[in-house]
Design an enzyme around this catalytic site. Structure first.
Site, mmCIF file in Angstrom:
data_model
loop_
_atom_site.group_PDB
_atom_site.id
_atom_site.type_symbol
_atom_site.label_atom_id
_atom_site.label_comp_id
_atom_site.label_asym_id
_atom_site.label_seq_id
_atom_site.Cartn_x
_atom_site.Cartn_y
_atom_site.Cartn_z
ATOM 1 N N ARG A 235 0.835 -1.196 0.000
ATOM 2 C CA ARG A 235 0.000 0.000 0.000
ATOM 3 C C ARG A 235 0.872 1.250 0.000
ATOM 4 N NH1 ARG A 235 -3.479 -2.109 -1.838
ATOM 5 N NH2 ARG A 235 -5.646 -2.366 -1.240
ATOM 6 N N GLU A 264 -3.001 7.844 -5.854
ATOM 7 C CA GLU A 264 -3.142 7.138 -7.125
ATOM 8 C C GLU A 264 -4.338 7.682 -7.891
ATOM 9 O OE1 GLU A 264 -3.322 2.935 -6.432
ATOM 10 O OE2 GLU A 264 -1.429 2.884 -5.323
ATOM 11 N N HIS A 283 -0.176 -0.091 -9.992
ATOM 12 C CA HIS A 283 -0.931 -0.950 -9.079
ATOM 13 C C HIS A 283 -1.353 -2.245 -9.783
ATOM 14 C CE1 HIS A 283 -3.367 -0.569 -5.139
ATOM 15 N NE2 HIS A 283 -3.194 -1.848 -5.418
#
Length: 317
Positions: A235, A264, A283
């Protein structure tokens, strides 16, 4: 019954639900259309999200008929678990469905750091033949440090062992006879500082919590080896990004592989994009075809189980 999917979901999971008689409404951009989501959600019995949809008290108050929430992945920092529990709404993450894919991402990062084939290819295509510059390093006998020793770290360790790596791990919640220690050959260390100072690669496998936010920062980057790399597929926010940039520029560490960021998608003016030895990906560590199919099918089956009065083995509340 009706199910609302607000982010990317593989088709086979949705088809599984349709074949069981559910109406599935799918908008993979709905997480970014908050007002529309708040208007739509009251009409649904189940909600399926990823990591962008904020499942907070406002959304839960609007979701008057929602009986279960599925999470296409394992991170839960975008979901207010306390608020879900207060409303008796179970939350179901796709436990371990993408663990293999994330483990392989970590291996790919370490291989890229030691043998940068894409960079070599680009250099040759420019007309060069610089064999000395692209002399790499072996993973064999290098030390991999795992921050967090859960299921993904377990799978990383098994793969690293095959490459002849020494694997150490730091996790205050892991006991001496847990599987990751006994079966994966991980040598536990007592402190994070010890792990950082010994490792050639540091891979992060912990959730983002108050205790892990900015776990890696300017206070402990200097403890690392100057040729070491950090890999974060967990994360954003676990690494202090400004401190990371400083550590790389000061040559306290060699670089980093970041699949997750504090904000993000990446900001256009982000300094992270200006540092060549910090490699970024959008990601995607758990985003393989196989993992997405497993994730979608698991969530579909567990959602169906709950809506039919059962209990999910994956539920966290």
């Amino acid at each position: 019954m009706k199910i609302l999917v607000t982010e990317l979901m593989w088709e086979d999971g949705m088809e599984e639900l349709r074949q069981k008689g559910y109406t599935v409404d799918y908008d993979m951009e709905l997480s970014r259309k908050r007002e529309e989501l708040l208007e739509l959600v009251p009409g649904y019995d189940a909600l399926i999200v990823r990591n962008e949809t904020r499942v907070d008290p406002e959304l839960l108050d609007a979701a008057k008929n929602t009986r279960v929430i599925g999470r296409l992945g394992v991170g839960l920092d975008n979901i207010d678990l306390k608020a879900c529990k207060e409303r008796d709404i179970p939350v179901i993450p796709a436990r371990n469905a993408n663990a293999t894919s994330v483990a392989e991402y970590v291996m790919a990062a370490m291989l890229d750091a030691s043998r940068p084939l894409s960079a070599a290819d680009a250099d040759v295509r420019r007309g060069n033949w610089d064999r000395k510059f692209f002399t790499g390093l072996e993973l064999n006998n290098r030390t991999l440090g795992l921050i967090g020793m859960g299921e993904i770290a377990n799978r990383v360790a098994r793969r690293a062992n095959v490459f002849g790596m020494n694997v150490i791990g730091y996790d205050p919640f892991v006991a001496p006879f847990d599987n990751v220690v006994q079966e994966s050959g991980v040598r536990p260390v007592e402190t994070l500082d010890e792990l950082l100072s010994e490792s050639d690669f540091v891979s992060i496998h912990v959730p983002l919590t108050n205790s892990t936010r900015y776990l890696l920062n300017r206070e402990n980057f200097p403890l690392m080896k100057p040729h070491a790399y950090v890999i974060n597929s967990a994360r954003g926010g676990i690494i202090h990004e400004e401190d990371l940039i400083e550590a790389v520029q000061l040559k306290q560490i060699a670089g980093a592989y970041l699949d997750v960021l504090e904000k993000e998608p990446v900001q256009k003016d982000s300094l992270l994009t200006k540092v060549d030895s910090i490699r970024l990906s959008p990601h995607i560590a758990g985003l393989t075809v196989e993992a997405q199919s497993r994730t979608a099918m698991l969530i579909a089956q567990e959602i169906d189980r709950v809506l039919n009065g059962g209990k999910s083995i994956c539920a966290v509340v």
